[in-house]
Design an enzyme around this catalytic site. Structure first.
Site, mmCIF file in Angstrom:
data_model
loop_
_atom_site.group_PDB
_atom_site.id
_atom_site.type_symbol
_atom_site.label_atom_id
_atom_site.label_comp_id
_atom_site.label_asym_id
_atom_site.label_seq_id
_atom_site.Cartn_x
_atom_site.Cartn_y
_atom_site.Cartn_z
ATOM 1 N N HIS A 1 0.819 -1.212 0.000
ATOM 2 C CA HIS A 1 0.000 0.000 0.000
ATOM 3 C C HIS A 1 0.851 1.260 0.000
ATOM 4 O O HIS A 1 2.041 1.238 0.330
ATOM 5 C CB HIS A 1 -0.922 0.012 1.223
ATOM 6 N N GLU B 1 -2.675 -7.109 7.565
ATOM 7 C CA GLU B 1 -1.365 -6.893 8.173
ATOM 8 C C GLU B 1 -1.198 -7.764 9.413
ATOM 9 O O GLU B 1 -2.193 -8.185 10.029
ATOM 10 C CB GLU B 1 -1.217 -5.406 8.550
#
Length: 313
Positions: free
Chosen positions: A34, A122
Protein backbone atom coordinates in the site's frame (compact mmCIF):
# COMPACT_ATOMS: atom_id res chain seq x y z
CA UNK A 1 -32.41 -24.62 -24.08
CA UNK A 2 -29.35 -25.45 -26.20
CA UNK A 3 -29.49 -25.07 -29.97
CA UNK A 4 -27.72 -27.49 -32.29
CA UNK A 5 -24.98 -24.96 -33.01
CA UNK A 6 -23.96 -24.92 -29.33
CA UNK A 7 -25.61 -21.57 -28.57
CA UNK A 8 -28.42 -20.98 -26.15
CA UNK A 9 -31.72 -19.40 -27.12
CA UNK A 10 -30.50 -15.92 -26.28
CA UNK A 11 -27.71 -16.32 -28.82
CA UNK A 12 -24.92 -16.35 -26.24
CA UNK A 13 -22.60 -19.18 -25.41
CA UNK A 14 -22.33 -20.04 -21.76
CA UNK A 15 -18.95 -19.23 -20.23
CA UNK A 16 -18.55 -22.89 -19.27
CA UNK A 17 -18.95 -23.88 -22.93
CA UNK A 18 -16.53 -21.21 -24.12
CA UNK A 19 -13.90 -22.11 -21.55
CA UNK A 20 -14.17 -25.85 -22.03
CA UNK A 21 -11.32 -27.76 -20.43
CA UNK A 22 -8.66 -25.05 -20.90
CA UNK A 23 -6.96 -23.72 -17.79
CA UNK A 24 -6.63 -19.93 -17.71
CA UNK A 25 -3.29 -19.55 -15.93
CA UNK A 26 -2.42 -15.99 -14.89
CA UNK A 27 0.59 -14.59 -16.70
CA UNK A 28 1.60 -12.53 -13.68
CA UNK A 29 0.96 -12.39 -9.95
CA UNK A 30 1.78 -8.87 -8.78
CA UNK A 31 2.28 -8.13 -5.07
CA UNK A 32 1.69 -4.48 -4.14
CA UNK A 33 2.46 -2.76 -0.86
CA UNK A 34 0.00 0.00 0.00
CA UNK A 35 0.92 3.66 -0.31
CA UNK A 36 2.32 5.65 2.58
CA UNK A 37 -0.16 5.79 5.45
CA UNK A 38 -0.53 8.46 8.11
CA UNK A 39 1.09 6.01 10.56
CA UNK A 40 4.07 5.52 8.23
CA UNK A 41 4.53 9.28 8.31
CA UNK A 42 3.86 9.66 12.05
CA UNK A 43 4.07 6.64 14.36
CA UNK A 44 1.96 8.43 17.01
CA UNK A 45 -1.11 7.65 14.87
CA UNK A 46 -0.95 4.07 16.21
CA UNK A 47 -1.89 5.36 19.68
CA UNK A 48 -5.10 7.08 18.54
CA UNK A 49 -6.38 5.17 15.48
CA UNK A 50 -7.18 1.45 15.15
CA UNK A 51 -4.62 -0.13 12.83
CA UNK A 52 -7.15 -1.31 10.26
CA UNK A 53 -8.65 2.21 10.02
CA UNK A 54 -5.40 4.06 9.29
CA UNK A 55 -5.71 5.84 5.93
CA UNK A 56 -3.30 6.96 3.24
CA UNK A 57 -1.45 10.23 3.58
CA UNK A 58 -1.63 12.69 0.64
CA UNK A 59 1.78 11.37 -0.40
CA UNK A 60 0.46 7.81 -0.21
CA UNK A 61 -2.50 8.68 -2.42
CA UNK A 62 -0.16 10.00 -5.11
CA UNK A 63 2.09 6.94 -4.75
CA UNK A 64 -0.82 4.51 -5.18
CA UNK A 65 -2.15 6.38 -8.19
CA UNK A 66 1.28 6.26 -9.85
CA UNK A 67 1.59 2.57 -8.97
CA UNK A 68 -1.64 1.88 -10.86
CA UNK A 69 -0.30 3.56 -13.99
CA UNK A 70 2.98 1.62 -13.78
CA UNK A 71 1.17 -1.71 -13.43
CA UNK A 72 -1.12 -0.87 -16.33
CA UNK A 73 1.93 -0.12 -18.49
CA UNK A 74 3.38 -3.48 -17.51
CA UNK A 75 0.31 -5.65 -18.18
CA UNK A 76 -0.61 -3.91 -21.46
CA UNK A 77 2.84 -4.21 -23.02
CA UNK A 78 3.82 -6.42 -25.96
CA UNK A 79 0.76 -5.30 -27.96
CA UNK A 80 -1.48 -7.55 -25.84
CA UNK A 81 -4.91 -6.24 -26.74
CA UNK A 82 -6.79 -8.73 -24.58
CA UNK A 83 -5.18 -8.19 -21.15
CA UNK A 84 -7.28 -8.43 -17.99
CA UNK A 85 -6.73 -7.94 -14.27
CA UNK A 86 -8.16 -9.52 -11.14
CA UNK A 87 -7.59 -7.74 -7.83
CA UNK A 88 -7.25 -9.10 -4.31
CA UNK A 89 -7.18 -6.53 -1.52
CA UNK A 90 -6.55 -6.60 2.22
CA UNK A 91 -9.55 -5.23 4.19
CA UNK A 92 -7.70 -2.31 5.81
CA UNK A 93 -8.46 1.31 4.97
CA UNK A 94 -4.99 2.00 3.55
CA UNK A 95 -5.08 -0.98 1.17
CA UNK A 96 -8.63 -0.30 -0.01
CA UNK A 97 -7.70 3.34 -0.61
CA UNK A 98 -4.61 2.20 -2.51
CA UNK A 99 -6.81 0.02 -4.70
CA UNK A 100 -9.14 2.97 -5.29
CA UNK A 101 -6.29 5.13 -6.53
CA UNK A 102 -4.72 2.34 -8.56
CA UNK A 103 -8.10 1.56 -10.12
CA UNK A 104 -8.20 4.93 -11.84
CA UNK A 105 -5.76 3.50 -14.40
CA UNK A 106 -7.94 0.52 -15.34
CA UNK A 107 -11.13 0.60 -17.47
CA UNK A 108 -13.92 -1.55 -16.02
CA UNK A 109 -13.92 -3.79 -19.07
CA UNK A 110 -10.38 -4.87 -18.17
CA UNK A 111 -11.34 -5.96 -14.64
CA UNK A 112 -12.35 -9.62 -14.33
CA UNK A 113 -13.07 -9.29 -10.61
CA UNK A 114 -12.17 -7.84 -7.21
CA UNK A 115 -12.10 -9.79 -3.94
CA UNK A 116 -11.52 -8.50 -0.43
CA UNK A 117 -9.41 -11.16 1.24
CA UNK A 118 -9.11 -11.10 5.03
CA UNK A 119 -6.12 -13.46 5.03
CA UNK A 120 -4.07 -10.65 3.43
CA UNK A 121 -4.41 -8.31 6.42
CA UNK A 122 -1.36 -6.89 8.17
CA UNK A 123 0.31 -8.74 11.02
CA UNK A 124 -1.78 -7.92 14.10
CA UNK A 125 0.17 -5.65 16.48
CA UNK A 126 -2.41 -5.62 19.26
CA UNK A 127 -4.74 -2.67 19.70
CA UNK A 128 -3.59 0.88 20.46
CA UNK A 129 0.18 1.28 20.87
CA UNK A 130 2.16 4.36 21.84
CA UNK A 131 5.43 5.11 19.98
CA UNK A 132 7.79 3.76 22.69
CA UNK A 133 5.94 0.43 22.64
CA UNK A 134 6.07 0.26 18.85
CA UNK A 135 9.82 0.90 18.79
CA UNK A 136 10.43 -1.68 21.55
CA UNK A 137 8.36 -4.33 19.76
CA UNK A 138 10.17 -3.75 16.46
CA UNK A 139 13.58 -3.91 18.15
CA UNK A 140 12.65 -7.11 19.99
CA UNK A 141 11.24 -8.66 16.82
CA UNK A 142 14.44 -7.95 14.90
CA UNK A 143 16.58 -9.49 17.65
CA UNK A 144 14.31 -12.46 18.31
CA UNK A 145 13.46 -13.15 14.65
CA UNK A 146 10.46 -11.85 12.73
CA UNK A 147 9.05 -15.26 11.92
CA UNK A 148 8.67 -16.65 15.46
CA UNK A 149 8.32 -13.43 17.47
CA UNK A 150 4.85 -12.94 18.91
CA UNK A 151 3.75 -9.32 19.16
CA UNK A 152 2.29 -8.76 22.68
CA UNK A 153 -1.47 -8.98 22.26
CA UNK A 154 -1.03 -9.70 18.57
CA UNK A 155 0.25 -12.30 16.10
CA UNK A 156 3.46 -14.19 15.57
CA UNK A 157 4.94 -14.18 12.10
CA UNK A 158 4.41 -17.95 11.85
CA UNK A 159 0.67 -17.38 12.39
CA UNK A 160 0.63 -14.95 9.48
CA UNK A 161 2.33 -17.71 7.48
CA UNK A 162 -0.48 -20.13 8.37
CA UNK A 163 -3.24 -17.88 7.03
CA UNK A 164 -1.23 -16.87 3.96
CA UNK A 165 -0.59 -20.57 3.30
CA UNK A 166 -4.34 -21.15 3.27
CA UNK A 167 -4.77 -18.25 0.86
CA UNK A 168 -2.04 -19.49 -1.49
CA UNK A 169 -3.45 -23.02 -1.56
CA UNK A 170 -6.91 -21.60 -2.27
CA UNK A 171 -5.47 -19.42 -5.03
CA UNK A 172 -3.89 -22.44 -6.68
CA UNK A 173 -7.20 -24.33 -6.45
CA UNK A 174 -9.00 -21.38 -8.05
CA UNK A 175 -6.51 -21.43 -10.93
CA UNK A 176 -6.99 -25.17 -11.37
CA UNK A 177 -10.79 -24.71 -11.32
CA UNK A 178 -10.65 -22.00 -14.03
CA UNK A 179 -12.38 -19.50 -11.75
CA UNK A 180 -10.45 -16.62 -13.31
CA UNK A 181 -11.87 -17.47 -16.71
CA UNK A 182 -15.16 -15.89 -15.71
CA UNK A 183 -15.93 -12.26 -15.07
CA UNK A 184 -18.28 -9.42 -15.84
CA UNK A 185 -17.73 -7.14 -18.82
CA UNK A 186 -19.58 -3.90 -19.61
CA UNK A 187 -22.23 -5.84 -21.56
CA UNK A 188 -22.53 -8.63 -18.97
CA UNK A 189 -20.74 -11.01 -21.30
CA UNK A 190 -18.16 -13.23 -19.58
CA UNK A 191 -14.82 -11.41 -19.62
CA UNK A 192 -12.69 -14.36 -20.58
CA UNK A 193 -9.01 -13.48 -21.04
CA UNK A 194 -6.63 -15.06 -23.49
CA UNK A 195 -4.18 -17.64 -22.20
CA UNK A 196 -1.40 -15.18 -21.46
CA UNK A 197 -3.29 -11.99 -20.62
CA UNK A 198 -4.65 -12.46 -17.11
CA UNK A 199 -2.85 -10.65 -14.28
CA UNK A 200 -3.57 -11.11 -10.57
CA UNK A 201 -2.84 -8.00 -8.50
CA UNK A 202 -2.64 -8.46 -4.70
CA UNK A 203 -2.78 -5.21 -2.74
CA UNK A 204 -1.53 -5.90 0.75
CA UNK A 205 1.23 -5.09 3.25
CA UNK A 206 5.01 -5.35 3.41
CA UNK A 207 5.23 -8.21 5.92
CA UNK A 208 2.35 -10.08 4.32
CA UNK A 209 3.99 -9.88 0.89
CA UNK A 210 7.24 -11.34 2.25
CA UNK A 211 5.33 -14.21 3.84
CA UNK A 212 3.53 -14.81 0.52
CA UNK A 213 6.88 -15.14 -1.27
CA UNK A 214 8.17 -17.46 1.44
CA UNK A 215 5.20 -19.78 1.01
CA UNK A 216 5.11 -19.61 -2.81
CA UNK A 217 8.82 -20.36 -3.28
CA UNK A 218 9.23 -22.71 -0.28
CA UNK A 219 11.86 -20.49 1.33
CA UNK A 220 13.27 -21.37 4.74
CA UNK A 221 12.87 -19.35 7.92
CA UNK A 222 16.54 -18.33 7.65
CA UNK A 223 15.98 -17.00 4.13
CA UNK A 224 12.81 -15.20 5.21
CA UNK A 225 14.61 -13.40 8.03
CA UNK A 226 17.00 -11.79 5.52
CA UNK A 227 14.26 -10.36 3.30
CA UNK A 228 13.66 -6.62 3.19
CA UNK A 229 10.30 -4.88 2.98
CA UNK A 230 9.13 -3.20 -0.20
CA UNK A 231 8.86 0.58 -0.22
CA UNK A 232 5.42 2.19 -0.13
CA UNK A 233 3.49 1.41 -3.35
CA UNK A 234 6.35 -0.68 -4.67
CA UNK A 235 5.39 -3.95 -6.35
CA UNK A 236 6.92 -7.34 -7.02
CA UNK A 237 6.12 -9.26 -10.20
CA UNK A 238 5.98 -13.04 -10.29
CA UNK A 239 5.81 -13.76 -14.01
CA UNK A 240 5.27 -17.12 -15.65
CA UNK A 241 8.31 -18.33 -17.56
CA UNK A 242 7.99 -19.35 -21.19
CA UNK A 243 8.35 -22.89 -22.47
CA UNK A 244 7.18 -24.60 -19.30
CA UNK A 245 8.81 -22.17 -16.89
CA UNK A 246 7.44 -21.44 -13.43
CA UNK A 247 6.54 -18.16 -11.77
CA UNK A 248 9.69 -16.17 -11.10
CA UNK A 249 10.79 -12.78 -9.82
CA UNK A 250 13.78 -12.85 -12.19
CA UNK A 251 11.81 -12.15 -15.36
CA UNK A 252 10.72 -8.60 -14.55
CA UNK A 253 13.32 -7.70 -11.89
CA UNK A 254 17.11 -7.60 -12.27
CA UNK A 255 19.66 -9.00 -9.83
CA UNK A 256 20.24 -5.62 -8.17
CA UNK A 257 16.56 -5.24 -7.27
CA UNK A 258 16.33 -8.81 -5.98
CA UNK A 259 19.41 -8.23 -3.83
CA UNK A 260 17.83 -5.02 -2.51
CA UNK A 261 14.86 -7.10 -1.37
CA UNK A 262 17.21 -9.46 0.46
CA UNK A 263 17.49 -12.43 -1.89
CA UNK A 264 20.83 -14.23 -1.73
CA UNK A 265 22.84 -15.17 -4.81
CA UNK A 266 21.59 -18.73 -4.44
CA UNK A 267 17.96 -17.59 -4.24
CA UNK A 268 18.41 -15.38 -7.32
CA UNK A 269 19.88 -18.30 -9.25
CA UNK A 270 16.87 -20.37 -8.22
CA UNK A 271 14.56 -17.68 -9.59
CA UNK A 272 16.37 -17.89 -12.92
CA UNK A 273 16.04 -21.67 -12.95
CA UNK A 274 12.32 -21.35 -12.34
CA UNK A 275 11.94 -18.89 -15.21
CA UNK A 276 13.83 -21.18 -17.59
CA UNK A 277 11.66 -24.19 -16.85
CA UNK A 278 12.92 -27.31 -18.60
CA UNK A 279 16.15 -25.63 -19.70
CA UNK A 280 17.65 -25.86 -16.22
CA UNK A 281 17.08 -28.42 -13.49
CA UNK A 282 14.91 -27.39 -10.55
CA UNK A 283 14.76 -29.63 -7.50
CA UNK A 284 11.79 -29.83 -5.15
CA UNK A 285 12.56 -28.84 -1.53
CA UNK A 286 16.17 -28.11 -2.46
CA UNK A 287 16.72 -25.69 0.46
CA UNK A 288 15.68 -28.20 3.13
CA UNK A 289 17.54 -31.06 1.44
CA UNK A 290 20.80 -29.10 1.40
CA UNK A 291 20.42 -28.09 5.06
CA UNK A 292 19.66 -31.56 6.44
CA UNK A 293 21.45 -33.96 4.11
CA UNK A 294 24.56 -33.99 6.34
CA UNK A 295 22.51 -35.76 9.04
CA UNK A 296 22.45 -38.96 6.97
CA UNK A 297 25.30 -41.39 6.54
CA UNK A 298 27.38 -41.42 3.38
CA UNK A 299 26.31 -43.75 0.58
CA UNK A 300 28.46 -46.78 -0.22
CA UNK A 301 28.47 -49.71 -2.61
CA UNK A 302 27.90 -52.05 0.31
CA UNK A 303 25.04 -50.15 1.91
CA UNK A 304 22.61 -53.02 1.25
CA UNK A 305 24.95 -55.42 3.04
CA UNK A 306 25.22 -52.93 5.92
CA UNK A 307 21.43 -52.83 6.17
CA UNK A 308 21.24 -56.64 6.37
CA UNK A 309 23.98 -56.75 9.02
CA UNK A 310 22.25 -54.09 11.13
CA UNK A 311 18.97 -56.00 10.85
CA UNK A 312 20.60 -59.24 12.10
CA UNK A 313 22.25 -57.46 15.04
Amino acid sequence: MMRSNGKHENGRVKSEDRIGSRKWVPKRIILVRHGESFANADVKVFSTTPNHMIKLSPKGIAQARNCGHLIKQLVSQEDDEDWKVFFYVSPTARTVESLREMGLAFPKRRVVGVKEEHALREQHFGNYNDPPAIYRIKDERTTYGRFFYRVPGGEAGCEVYDRISSFVEGLKRDIDANKFGRGVDDDDDPAIPSESSLNLVIVSHGFTARVFLMKWFNWTVEQFEKLNRMKSSEFQVLQLGKGGGEYSLAIHHDDAKLMEWGLSAEMIEDQKRRAAGGELEHKYCQWDTHRFLHLFRDSSDSEDDDDEQNARS
